[in-house]
Every structure is written in structure tokens, then in C-alpha cells.
Design a protein around this motif. Structure first.
Motif, PDB file in Angstrom:
ATOM      1  N   MET A 189      13.940 -18.791 -14.400  1.00 23.12           N
ATOM      2  CA  MET A 189      13.644 -17.413 -14.793  1.00 23.12           C
ATOM      3  C   MET A 189      12.582 -16.841 -13.850  1.00 23.12           C
ATOM      4  N   THR A 190      12.780 -15.611 -13.387  1.00 27.56           N
ATOM      5  CA  THR A 190      11.839 -14.977 -12.484  1.00 27.56           C
ATOM      6  C   THR A 190      10.525 -14.686 -13.180  1.00 27.56           C
ATOM      7  N   ALA A 191       9.423 -15.005 -12.533  1.00 23.35           N
ATOM      8  CA  ALA A 191       8.107 -14.750 -13.091  1.00 23.35           C
ATOM      9  C   ALA A 191       7.810 -13.252 -13.075  1.00 23.35           C
ATOM     10  N   HIS A 192       7.037 -12.809 -14.067  1.00 21.39           N
ATOM     11  CA  HIS A 192       6.563 -11.433 -14.055  1.00 21.39           C
ATOM     12  C   HIS A 192       5.539 -11.271 -12.943  1.00 21.39           C
ATOM     13  N   TRP A 193       5.625 -10.157 -12.224  1.00 23.67           N
ATOM     14  CA  TRP A 193       4.620  -9.883 -11.211  1.00 23.67           C
ATOM     15  C   TRP A 193       4.204  -8.429 -11.249  1.00 23.67           C
ATOM     16  N   GLU A 194       2.975  -8.179 -10.853  1.00 23.19           N
ATOM     17  CA  GLU A 194       2.483  -6.817 -10.687  1.00 23.19           C
ATOM     18  C   GLU A 194       1.403  -6.823  -9.615  1.00 23.19           C
ATOM     19  N   LEU A 195       1.445  -5.804  -8.777  1.00 25.36           N
ATOM     20  CA  LEU A 195       0.512  -5.681  -7.673  1.00 25.36           C
ATOM     21  C   LEU A 195      -0.059  -4.272  -7.665  1.00 25.36           C
ATOM     22  N   SER A 196      -1.331  -4.150  -7.295  1.00 27.65           N
ATOM     23  CA  SER A 196      -1.920  -2.838  -7.075  1.00 27.65           C
ATOM     24  C   SER A 196      -2.965  -2.957  -5.982  1.00 27.65           C
ATOM     25  N   GLY A 197      -3.244  -1.827  -5.337  1.00 22.48           N
ATOM     26  CA  GLY A 197      -4.224  -1.852  -4.258  1.00 22.48           C
ATOM     27  C   GLY A 197      -4.020  -0.684  -3.316  1.00 22.48           C
ATOM     28  N   GLU A 198      -4.204  -0.933  -2.024  1.00 24.97           N
ATOM     29  CA  GLU A 198      -4.146   0.109  -1.006  1.00 24.97           C
ATOM     30  C   GLU A 198      -2.974  -0.158  -0.059  1.00 24.97           C
ATOM     31  N   TYR A 199      -2.348   0.926   0.388  1.00 24.37           N
ATOM     32  CA  TYR A 199      -1.140   0.817   1.214  1.00 24.37           C
ATOM     33  C   TYR A 199      -1.218   1.807   2.361  1.00 24.37           C
ATOM     34  N   ALA A 200      -0.666   1.421   3.510  1.00 19.57           N
ATOM     35  CA  ALA A 200      -0.537   2.335   4.642  1.00 19.57           C
ATOM     36  C   ALA A 200       0.717   1.993   5.424  1.00 19.57           C
ATOM     37  N   GLU A 201       1.338   3.006   6.011  1.00 18.52           N
ATOM     38  CA  GLU A 201       2.493   2.789   6.876  1.00 18.52           C
ATOM     39  C   GLU A 201       2.441   3.772   8.036  1.00 18.52           C
ATOM     40  N   ALA A 202       3.044   3.375   9.143  1.00 23.64           N
ATOM     41  CA  ALA A 202       3.172   4.254  10.310  1.00 23.64           C
ATOM     42  C   ALA A 202       4.559   4.032  10.891  1.00 23.64           C
ATOM     43  N   CYS A 203       5.284   5.137  11.138  1.00 23.97           N
ATOM     44  CA  CYS A 203       6.663   5.009  11.619  1.00 23.97           C
ATOM     45  C   CYS A 203       6.897   5.928  12.809  1.00 23.97           C
ATOM     46  N   ASN A 204       8.144   5.933  13.298  1.00 21.09           N
ATOM     47  CA  ASN A 204       8.461   6.672  14.519  1.00 21.09           C
ATOM     48  C   ASN A 204       8.842   8.120  14.287  1.00 21.09           C
ATOM     49  N   CYS A 205       8.933   8.565  13.030  1.00 19.86           N
ATOM     50  CA  CYS A 205       9.285   9.959  12.772  1.00 19.86           C
ATOM     51  C   CYS A 205       8.113  10.887  13.066  1.00 19.86           C
ATOM     52  N   ASP A 206       8.445  12.132  13.446  1.00 18.23           N
ATOM     53  CA  ASP A 206       7.437  13.174  13.407  1.00 18.23           C
ATOM     54  C   ASP A 206       7.014  13.355  11.952  1.00 18.23           C
ATOM     55  N   VAL A 207       5.861  13.969  11.747  1.00 27.53           N
ATOM     56  CA  VAL A 207       5.430  14.264  10.379  1.00 27.53           C
ATOM     57  C   VAL A 207       6.367  15.337   9.814  1.00 27.53           C
ATOM     58  N   ALA A 208       7.034  15.158   8.687  1.00 34.59           N
ATOM     59  CA  ALA A 208       7.001  13.965   7.840  1.00 34.59           C
ATOM     60  C   ALA A 208       8.299  13.187   7.987  1.00 34.59           C
ATOM     61  N   CYS A 209       8.258  11.943   7.534  1.00 29.45           N
ATOM     62  CA  CYS A 209       9.362  11.014   7.685  1.00 29.45           C
ATOM     63  C   CYS A 209      10.648  11.541   7.037  1.00 29.45           C
ATOM     64  N   GLN A 210      11.745  11.440   7.781  1.00 30.73           N
ATOM     65  CA  GLN A 210      13.035  11.947   7.299  1.00 30.73           C
ATOM     66  C   GLN A 210      13.661  11.068   6.215  1.00 30.73           C
ATOM     67  N   CYS A 211      13.238   9.815   6.128  1.00 24.36           N
ATOM     68  CA  CYS A 211      13.857   8.904   5.160  1.00 24.36           C
ATOM     69  C   CYS A 211      13.675   9.388   3.722  1.00 24.36           C
ATOM     70  N   ILE A 212      12.571  10.100   3.466  1.00 20.63           N
ATOM     71  CA  ILE A 212      12.304  10.596   2.118  1.00 20.63           C
ATOM     72  C   ILE A 212      13.433  11.494   1.632  1.00 20.63           C
TER      73      ILE A 212
END
Length: 203
Positions: free
Chosen positions: A1-24
Motif C-alpha cells: 500500500m502506498t504511504a501517505h505523503w505531504e510536502l510543503s515549502g518553497e519552489y522555483a522554476e525557470a524555463c525557455n518560454c518568454d514570460v509567461a510560459c505557454q504550457c499553462i
């Protein structure tokens, strides 16, 4: 059985799109294929009984041409785990980020991960006001700065899948270099970035 998990904290990303990313908006990346570096500083986290607080994680992604989240688009991925993690912590992080433990990473991994590599390295992550920096050994260095709108408050964008609130702060990279190998080798300074206080879980 998969264990329960939870994470919190700080996140950052940088990609090749001009501002803003087209994937959204489920549009192709500006250069057709996406290249991105992602970094997490887990301030609080649990995987079953394993405490993941204080651990850091990074991910390098190269995606095929087209819409990044289209079911046919495949990704090559390097998962980097904090070298200070114990074997038990590293295994837990792999389970989470490679989709074996449910949550958002399960459908992402099942639908998109063509190849995965897991390595360990020293990871540094620091937020200083509106500037966030992350380094991964000698291979990754990025600095991203939050971008304000007319009211001088940092802008936001939604929906972004990598936090439970679905909301990220808009940012722009001042530098974003990756030199891991020939596949993961780029300089994306001056392009799109996002930051946030993230929360993720498989509950």
C-alpha cells in the motif's frame, strides 16, 4: 500500500518560454520543445513515518515538441536528490517525484516520462525578498526575480499543477544555466520563471 505523503515549502522554476510560459494555456512552448529546471526546498514533509523536512530536490526536463501536457508529448527527466538525504529519505523522494506514490506526479510520470535518471548532488536554495536562487552542484545555477504589476504587487498565474492552490507567482530569470550533459545543456537567462510557497500531497 502506498504511504501517505505531504510536502510543503518553497519552489522555483525557470524555463525557455518568454514570460509567461505557454504550457499553462496548453500551447506549445516558444521554441516548440520545453526545457526547464525546477527546484524545491521542502521545509515540512512526511512520507509515511519518514521526515523529509529540510530536504531539497531538483528536476531537469526536456520535452518533445508540441504541447507539454498533451498525452503524446514525452519528457526526458533527471531527478536530483539532496546529497545530504539518507538512503531512506532518497528512496521516499524517488517514490514521490517519479510518480510511484500517487499525487500529481503519478499521472505526469505515467503519461509523459520517457526516460528518468536519478542522481544526488549538493543543492542550495535561498529566497531573499523577491529574489530566489538555486544551485545544483556545478551543473545548475538559477536566479529568478518576482515581477510586479501596476499595484507593485507580484503578479500571479493559475492554474499551475505543482502546488495545491494552483497559483504561482510570476517571475523572470536573471540567469538560468544547466550544464549536466549534452541533452541537458542550456542558458535561459531573461526568460519565464515561477515561484511559490508550495503544498502537495497524495491525500
Amino acid at each position: 500500500m502506498t504511504a501517505h505523503w505531504e510536502l510543503s515549502g518553497e519552489y522555483a522554476e525557470a524555463c525557455n518560454c518568454d514570460v509567461a510560459c505557454q504550457c499553462i494555456w496548453l500551447e506549445p512552448a516558444d521554441d516548440d520543445g520545453c526545457t526547464a529546471a525546477l527546484a524545491w526546498h521542502v521545509t515540512d514533509g512526511q512520507y509515511g513515518d519518514i521526515d523529509l523536512g529540510g530536504r531539497k530536490v531538483a528536476m531537469l526536463i526536456v520535452a518533445d515538441e508540441g504541447v507539454m501536457f498533451d498525452p503524446s508529448t514525452q519528457w526526458d527527466v533527471v531527478l536530483v536528490v539532496d546529497e545530504e538525504a539518507t538512503d531512506e529519505e532518497r528512496a521516499a523522494i524517488e517514490d514521490i517525484y517519479l510518480g510511484r506514490a500517487g499525487g500529481i506526479w503519478a499521472p505526469v510520470a505515467d503519461g509523459h516520462f520517457r526516460s528518468t535518471e536519478v542522481v544526488t548532488a549538493p543543492i542550495e536554495f535561498e529566497r531573499n525578498g523577491k529574489t530566489t536562487t538555486a544551485t545544483v552542484g556545478d551543473d545548475v545555477s538559477m536566479e529568478v526575480v518576482e515581477k510586479a504589476g501596476f499595484n507593485e504587487e507580484t503578479g500571479t498565474i493559475s492554474p499551475h499543477p505543482l502546488t495545491s492552490s494552483l497559483t504561482m507567482k510570476t517571475a523572470k530569470s536573471t540567469h538560468a544555466t544547466v550544464a549536466y550533459d549534452d541533452r541537458y545543456d542550456w542558458d535561459l537567462g531573461g526568460n519565464n520563471a515561477y515561484v511559490c510557497d508550495f503544498e502537495l500531497t497524495n491525500a
